[in-house]
Design an enzyme around this catalytic site. Sequence first.
Site, PDB file in Angstrom:
ATOM      1  N   ARG A 166       0.826  -1.222   0.000  1.00 49.54           N
ATOM      2  CA  ARG A 166       0.000   0.000   0.000  1.00 49.54           C
ATOM      3  C   ARG A 166       0.861   1.274   0.000  1.00 49.54           C
ATOM      4  NH1 ARG A 166      -3.062  -3.592  -0.866  1.00 49.54           N
ATOM      5  NH2 ARG A 166      -5.205  -3.813  -0.101  1.00 49.54           N
ATOM      6  N   SER A 240     -10.988  -0.647   2.606  1.00 52.55           N
ATOM      7  CA  SER A 240     -10.330  -0.718   3.923  1.00 52.55           C
ATOM      8  C   SER A 240      -9.961   0.691   4.360  1.00 52.55           C
ATOM      9  CB  SER A 240      -9.027  -1.519   3.845  1.00 52.55           C
ATOM     10  OG  SER A 240      -9.260  -2.815   3.375  1.00 52.55           O
ATOM     11  N   GLU A 336      -5.433   3.993   5.489  1.00 49.78           N
ATOM     12  CA  GLU A 336      -5.051   3.759   4.091  1.00 49.78           C
ATOM     13  C   GLU A 336      -5.664   4.864   3.223  1.00 49.78           C
ATOM     14  OE1 GLU A 336      -5.959  -0.137   1.988  1.00 49.78           O
ATOM     15  OE2 GLU A 336      -6.880   1.310   0.625  1.00 49.78           O
TER      16      GLU A 336
HETATM   17  P1  FAD Z   1      -8.697   8.477  -5.916  1.00 44.33           P
HETATM   18  O1  FAD Z   1      -9.456   8.127  -4.693  1.00 44.33           O
HETATM   19  O2  FAD Z   1      -9.309   9.430  -6.870  1.00 44.33           O
HETATM   20  O3  FAD Z   1      -7.260   9.028  -5.483  1.00 44.33           O
HETATM   21  C1  FAD Z   1      -6.500   8.358  -4.515  1.00 44.33           C
HETATM   22  C2  FAD Z   1      -5.200   9.159  -4.275  1.00 44.33           C
HETATM   23  O4  FAD Z   1      -4.350   9.084  -5.417  1.00 44.33           O
HETATM   24  C3  FAD Z   1      -5.439  10.651  -4.039  1.00 44.33           C
HETATM   25  O5  FAD Z   1      -4.450  11.093  -3.128  1.00 44.33           O
HETATM   26  C4  FAD Z   1      -5.214  11.284  -5.409  1.00 44.33           C
HETATM   27  O6  FAD Z   1      -4.796  12.626  -5.320  1.00 44.33           O
HETATM   28  C5  FAD Z   1      -4.113  10.396  -5.981  1.00 44.33           C
HETATM   29  N1  FAD Z   1      -4.186  10.195  -7.440  1.00 44.33           N
HETATM   30  C6  FAD Z   1      -5.218   9.619  -8.119  1.00 44.33           C
HETATM   31  N2  FAD Z   1      -4.901   9.488  -9.420  1.00 44.33           N
HETATM   32  C7  FAD Z   1      -3.649  10.003  -9.567  1.00 44.33           C
HETATM   33  C8  FAD Z   1      -2.775  10.166 -10.679  1.00 44.33           C
HETATM   34  N3  FAD Z   1      -3.116   9.760 -11.901  1.00 44.33           N
HETATM   35  N4  FAD Z   1      -1.565  10.744 -10.473  1.00 44.33           N
HETATM   36  C9  FAD Z   1      -1.210  11.160  -9.229  1.00 44.33           C
HETATM   37  N5  FAD Z   1      -1.988  11.035  -8.130  1.00 44.33           N
HETATM   38  C10 FAD Z   1      -3.204  10.463  -8.309  1.00 44.33           C
HETATM   39  N6  FAD Z   1      -7.574  -0.822  -2.818  1.00 44.33           N
HETATM   40  C11 FAD Z   1      -6.731  -1.873  -2.877  1.00 44.33           C
HETATM   41  O7  FAD Z   1      -5.507  -1.701  -2.991  1.00 44.33           O
HETATM   42  N7  FAD Z   1      -7.201  -3.150  -2.818  1.00 44.33           N
HETATM   43  C12 FAD Z   1      -8.518  -3.439  -2.701  1.00 44.33           C
HETATM   44  O8  FAD Z   1      -8.896  -4.601  -2.656  1.00 44.33           O
HETATM   45  C13 FAD Z   1      -9.433  -2.341  -2.646  1.00 44.33           C
HETATM   46  N8  FAD Z   1     -10.753  -2.564  -2.502  1.00 44.33           N
HETATM   47  C14 FAD Z   1     -11.614  -1.514  -2.425  1.00 44.33           C
HETATM   48  C15 FAD Z   1     -12.989  -1.778  -2.278  1.00 44.33           C
HETATM   49  C16 FAD Z   1     -13.895  -0.744  -2.206  1.00 44.33           C
HETATM   50  C17 FAD Z   1     -15.366  -1.058  -2.069  1.00 44.33           C
HETATM   51  C18 FAD Z   1     -13.436   0.598  -2.296  1.00 44.33           C
HETATM   52  C19 FAD Z   1     -14.426   1.738  -2.273  1.00 44.33           C
HETATM   53  C20 FAD Z   1     -12.077   0.883  -2.419  1.00 44.33           C
HETATM   54  C21 FAD Z   1     -11.150  -0.176  -2.482  1.00 44.33           C
HETATM   55  N9  FAD Z   1      -9.764   0.047  -2.601  1.00 44.33           N
HETATM   56  C22 FAD Z   1      -8.898  -1.022  -2.697  1.00 44.33           C
HETATM   57  C23 FAD Z   1      -9.224   1.420  -2.598  1.00 44.33           C
HETATM   58  C24 FAD Z   1      -9.257   2.126  -3.981  1.00 44.33           C
HETATM   59  O9  FAD Z   1     -10.186   1.513  -4.835  1.00 44.33           O
HETATM   60  C25 FAD Z   1      -7.882   2.124  -4.651  1.00 44.33           C
HETATM   61  O10 FAD Z   1      -6.944   2.792  -3.825  1.00 44.33           O
HETATM   62  C26 FAD Z   1      -7.907   2.817  -6.023  1.00 44.33           C
HETATM   63  O11 FAD Z   1      -6.679   2.648  -6.677  1.00 44.33           O
HETATM   64  C27 FAD Z   1      -8.206   4.312  -5.932  1.00 44.33           C
HETATM   65  O12 FAD Z   1      -8.422   4.780  -7.241  1.00 44.33           O
HETATM   66  P2  FAD Z   1      -9.163   6.143  -7.514  1.00 44.33           P
HETATM   67  O13 FAD Z   1      -9.030   6.448  -8.976  1.00 44.33           O
HETATM   68  O14 FAD Z   1     -10.537   6.104  -7.001  1.00 44.33           O
HETATM   69  O15 FAD Z   1      -8.259   7.135  -6.677  1.00 44.33           O
HETATM   70  N1  EPU Z   2     -10.949 -10.190   9.961  1.00 44.24           N
HETATM   71  C1  EPU Z   2     -11.693 -10.246  11.121  1.00 44.24           C
HETATM   72  N2  EPU Z   2     -12.827  -9.491  11.188  1.00 44.24           N
HETATM   73  C2  EPU Z   2     -13.232  -8.685  10.182  1.00 44.24           C
HETATM   74  C3  EPU Z   2     -12.467  -8.610   9.015  1.00 44.24           C
HETATM   75  C4  EPU Z   2     -11.318  -9.376   8.925  1.00 44.24           C
HETATM   76  O1  EPU Z   2     -11.355 -10.971  12.051  1.00 44.24           O
HETATM   77  O2  EPU Z   2     -14.276  -8.027  10.342  1.00 44.24           O
HETATM   78  C5  EPU Z   2      -9.724 -11.009   9.872  1.00 44.24           C
HETATM   79  C6  EPU Z   2     -10.001 -12.481   9.565  1.00 44.24           C
HETATM   80  O3  EPU Z   2      -9.022 -13.215  10.267  1.00 44.24           O
HETATM   81  C7  EPU Z   2      -9.737 -12.581   8.081  1.00 44.24           C
HETATM   82  C8  EPU Z   2      -8.601 -11.591   7.917  1.00 44.24           C
HETATM   83  O4  EPU Z   2      -8.921 -10.532   8.815  1.00 44.24           O
HETATM   84  O5  EPU Z   2      -9.348 -13.860   7.683  1.00 44.24           O
HETATM   85  C9  EPU Z   2      -8.417 -11.044   6.523  1.00 44.24           C
HETATM   86  O6  EPU Z   2      -9.630 -10.477   6.059  1.00 44.24           O
HETATM   87  P1  EPU Z   2      -9.860 -10.184   4.508  1.00 44.24           P
HETATM   88  O7  EPU Z   2      -9.523 -11.408   3.696  1.00 44.24           O
HETATM   89  O8  EPU Z   2     -11.212  -9.610   4.338  1.00 44.24           O
HETATM   90  O9  EPU Z   2      -8.754  -9.131   4.154  1.00 44.24           O
HETATM   91  P2  EPU Z   2      -8.263  -7.810   4.881  1.00 44.24           P
HETATM   92  O10 EPU Z   2      -6.900  -8.038   5.416  1.00 44.24           O
HETATM   93  O11 EPU Z   2      -9.297  -7.308   5.827  1.00 44.24           O
HETATM   94  C10 EPU Z   2      -7.054  -6.909   2.767  1.00 44.24           C
HETATM   95  C11 EPU Z   2      -6.986  -5.624   1.995  1.00 44.24           C
HETATM   96  C12 EPU Z   2      -8.179  -5.501   1.081  1.00 44.24           C
HETATM   97  C13 EPU Z   2      -8.160  -6.670   0.108  1.00 44.24           C
HETATM   98  C14 EPU Z   2      -8.225  -7.969   0.904  1.00 44.24           C
HETATM   99  C15 EPU Z   2      -8.071  -9.183   0.021  1.00 44.24           C
HETATM  100  C16 EPU Z   2      -5.709  -4.055   3.318  1.00 44.24           C
HETATM  101  C17 EPU Z   2      -5.733  -2.854   4.172  1.00 44.24           C
HETATM  102  N3  EPU Z   2      -6.904  -4.496   2.898  1.00 44.24           N
HETATM  103  O12 EPU Z   2      -8.196  -6.810   3.638  1.00 44.24           O
HETATM  104  O13 EPU Z   2      -8.042  -4.299   0.339  1.00 44.24           O
HETATM  105  O14 EPU Z   2      -9.226  -6.596  -0.799  1.00 44.24           O
HETATM  106  O15 EPU Z   2      -7.156  -8.005   1.863  1.00 44.24           O
HETATM  107  O16 EPU Z   2      -6.736  -9.274  -0.387  1.00 44.24           O
HETATM  108  O17 EPU Z   2      -4.640  -4.589   3.020  1.00 44.24           O
HETATM  109  C18 EPU Z   2      -8.547  -1.965   0.368  1.00 44.24           C
HETATM  110  O18 EPU Z   2      -7.313  -1.790   0.369  1.00 44.24           O
HETATM  111  O19 EPU Z   2      -9.367  -1.028   0.338  1.00 44.24           O
HETATM  112  C19 EPU Z   2      -9.044  -3.347   0.400  1.00 44.24           C
HETATM  113  C20 EPU Z   2     -10.349  -3.645   0.431  1.00 44.24           C
END
Ligand code: FAD
Ligand code: EPU
Length: 342
Positions: A166, A240, A336
């Site tokens: 991240r 997250s 994050e």
């Molecule tokens: P924005 O929110 O628009 O911007 C994020 C940051 O990046 C801001 O600081 C912005 O200024 C900067 N930025 C954006 N674009 C650029 C650019 N082109 N150049 C320079 N700076 C820039 N993230 C994960 O890693 N794994 C996940 O599994 C995951 N699951 C998600 C699930 C949900 C339901 C949601 C809502 C979010 C999740 N995210 C996850 C977080 C998010 O989707 C990612 O971080 C994504 O890459 C953000 O993209 P965005 O275009 O919306 O960025």
């Molecule tokens: N867990 C709990 N309670 C909860 C949630 C999670 O106990 O309410 C524990 C469980 O042990 C579970 C473990 O956490 O097995 C891992 O949970 P999960 O697989 O849902 O993944 P996470 O660690 O909570 C991370 C990323 C997610 C990504 C998933 C899958 C971060 C901060 N988050 O979540 O990314 O989708 O793994 O790889 O690393 C995001 O960055 O926005 C995001 C959604």
Amino acid sequence: MPLKKLQNISLKPYNTFGIDVKAKQMLIIQDIYELSDAFEHIFATGSPWLILGGGSNVLFTKDYNGTIIKLSIKGTQVLEKTAGQVFIRVYCGEIWDDFVDFCVNNNWGGLENLSLIPGNVGAGPIQNIGAYGKELKDHFYSLEAMEVKSGTIRQFNESDCAFDYRNSIFKTKLKDKYVICSVIFKLDMTNKIERSYKELDEYLTKNDLASPTIKDMRRAVIQIRKSKLPDPKHLGNAGSFFKNPVISIQSFGELKRKYPHLPAHKHKNGYMKIPAGWLIEQAGWKGYRKDDVGVYEKQALVIVNYGNAKGSNVVDMVNKITQSVYERFGIKLEPEVNIIES
Ligand code: FAD
Ligand code: EPU
């Protein structure tokens, strides 16, 4: 063509948290020339500025008294096919999951575990998006970014980006110094899959997918994600809210003696990654709600907006969660999500 400008607009449709704040101005950028024009305009007026992609990793805490640069530069080009690999350039304004879908439909593998992550391609490298055992860096080749100060385009290869969990150089040393314009990915033309993430492996086994294709992997990841992450169209959130804390093996050993059920994954160089969701759940927050802010009932790492939450209400709850996890486990959670305070 004159720049597309919107004045005094609500940002509610532009952030997945659904926070209703206003921005003084928004510039919609459709090509790289418009991006340099935008910065000329901004430098001439002295306005604060903020780059926005899909708005899925930001939390606005007040009206934005400056210019939002909304990136909408589109395009995807297949550059080269070599033995077993394909190189594709994709521009920052493309929707990430549309790009993943395009790759999977062409049987180009590598990004399928990153299916359904919201947001745009340009933001992917900023925090090196990751999920289900894969990170963007695993299939990254290079990117082009515009230096804000000079308007010059610079190419970054993988080692220039300092990708980490991240994190990247664009969140640290080069924060706000560059705008990512396009990214080149290298994908596999052979069916290599990554199923080491326990929940994904269990899903495949349960569904009799002993030799899954990349299309099967995409479907599986989508199913798992839909079962526990809220859809921002229905419930505002930014995924997250916190990063999973990374602690030394020693600290992990001490905590594990106290909390034998503490889950963890091996990180690197003698460090362990602890699921923040577990810490937050153990601290009693899962499903908690105060007014329109809550801790999602199926995933404690996700903070949700039930309708009219203000960014400051979210920050209040985030501070309380951080404090209580620290008091109980001695671990300081770090957000994050990018909290926009000015
Ligand atoms: P924005 O929110 O628009 O911007 C994020 C940051 O990046 C801001 O600081 C912005 O200024 C900067 N930025 C954006 N674009 C650029 C650019 N082109 N150049 C320079 N700076 C820039 N993230 C994960 O890693 N794994 C996940 O599994 C995951 N699951 C998600 C699930 C949900 C339901 C949601 C809502 C979010 C999740 N995210 C996850 C977080 C998010 O989707 C990612 O971080 C994504 O890459 C953000 O993209 P965005 O275009 O919306 O960025
Ligand atoms: N867990 C709990 N309670 C909860 C949630 C999670 O106990 O309410 C524990 C469980 O042990 C579970 C473990 O956490 O097995 C891992 O949970 P999960 O697989 O849902 O993944 P996470 O660690 O909570 C991370 C990323 C997610 C990504 C998933 C899958 C971060 C901060 N988050 O979540 O990314 O989708 O793994 O790889 O690393 C995001 O960055 O926005 C995001 C959604």
